[in-house]
Design an enzyme around this catalytic site. Structure first.
Site, mmCIF file in Angstrom:
data_model
loop_
_atom_site.group_PDB
_atom_site.id
_atom_site.type_symbol
_atom_site.label_atom_id
_atom_site.label_comp_id
_atom_site.label_asym_id
_atom_site.label_seq_id
_atom_site.Cartn_x
_atom_site.Cartn_y
_atom_site.Cartn_z
ATOM 1 N N SER A 118 28.467 40.517 25.322
ATOM 2 C CA SER A 118 27.392 41.426 25.690
ATOM 3 C C SER A 118 26.368 41.571 24.559
ATOM 4 C CB SER A 118 27.982 42.772 26.109
ATOM 5 O OG SER A 118 27.031 43.564 26.776
ATOM 6 N N ASP A 172 28.234 40.975 37.643
ATOM 7 C CA ASP A 172 28.057 41.809 36.450
ATOM 8 C C ASP A 172 27.004 42.883 36.716
ATOM 9 O OD1 ASP A 172 27.518 42.878 33.920
ATOM 10 O OD2 ASP A 172 27.849 40.965 32.906
ATOM 11 N N HIS A 206 31.394 42.707 34.312
ATOM 12 C CA HIS A 206 31.033 42.653 32.882
ATOM 13 C C HIS A 206 32.313 42.547 32.058
ATOM 14 C CE1 HIS A 206 28.056 42.943 29.764
ATOM 15 N NE2 HIS A 206 28.633 43.994 29.199
#
Length: 227
Positions: A118, A172, A206
């Site tokens: 991320s 995501d 995610h």
């Protein structure tokens, strides 16, 4: 620099991996999980790890709440109107220090990998354009591009053909798949990177999934010419 350092199971270390966490996480979260996973694979028994910790700072997107963050985030958008370029560049400097630490420990640059999740993935991708030395590989889990205008101006060409792995889930909700494709296009077309492996994982949010980890390990073995 605050970081968790994990020595190779078998010395001397001949491979070094830097792993950056995401927003709100620490070195003992995602990075240590990945490091422990790799340490269980015989090919990585001579690998040492540096897992840096982001500073605790206010995050505008979260109403100024303080948490581990590599750079401030003002909005969730594939094309944000405002970015924390100064914070981002400062964190890129952390990656450079980690890479140099591995080199100073006797590890050849071509055996060093930078990867992240991320926020950390955004940094690992950008470091491919800013590192002053060619290394072995880069990897990004759910990555995105944050400071494209600045990178166009300062990018270096050392790692144009260095292998890059980028995995992204098609479900995501935090960094939508569109953001992953935008990053892929930017680094290929604007920055000229020639060796990007972009993988999409059906139903993954995610996070990471077993299929992604399997492909990541195969990627590392190829990039580092491991048996």
């Amino acid at each position: 620099m605050s970081a968790v350092r994990i020595a190779a199971k078998v010395l001397p270390a001949n491979t070094g991996i830097v792993i950056l966490h995401g927003l709100g996480d620490t070195a003992n979260g995602f990075p240590r999980t990945i490091a422990n996973y790799l340490r269980g694979i015989p090919a990585f028994e001579q690998t040492s790890f540096i897992l840096p910790d982001a500073p605790i700072s206010p995050v505008s997107l979260n109403n100024g709440y303080k948490m581990p963050s590599w750079f401030d985030i003002y909005e969730l958008s594939a094309h944000p109107s405002r970015v924390d370029a100064d914070g981002f560049m400062k964190s890129l400097g952390v990656i450079e220090k980690c890479v140099q630490e591995h080199i100073d420990a006797g590890i050849k640059p071509e055996n060093i990998v930078v990867c992240g999740f991320s926020q950390g993935a955004a940094l690992s991708l950008s470091s491919a354009a800013t590192l002053p030395v060619k290394i072995g590989a880069f990897a990004a889990f759910s990555g995105f591009v944050t400071i494209p205008n600045q990178l166009r101006q300062i990018k270096k060409d050392h790692n144009l053909d260095t292998p890059i792995f980028h995995g992204h889930g098609d479900s995501d909700p935090v960094v939508p798949l569109e953001g992953g494709f935008i990053a892929k296009d930017f680094y290929q077309n604007d920055c000229g990177f020639k060796n990007i492996q972009f993988e999409v994982y059906k139903g993954m949010d995610h996070s990471v999934c077993p299929e992604e980890m399997d492909q990541f390990v195969k990627f590392l073995k190829r990039a580092l010419k491991m048996k």
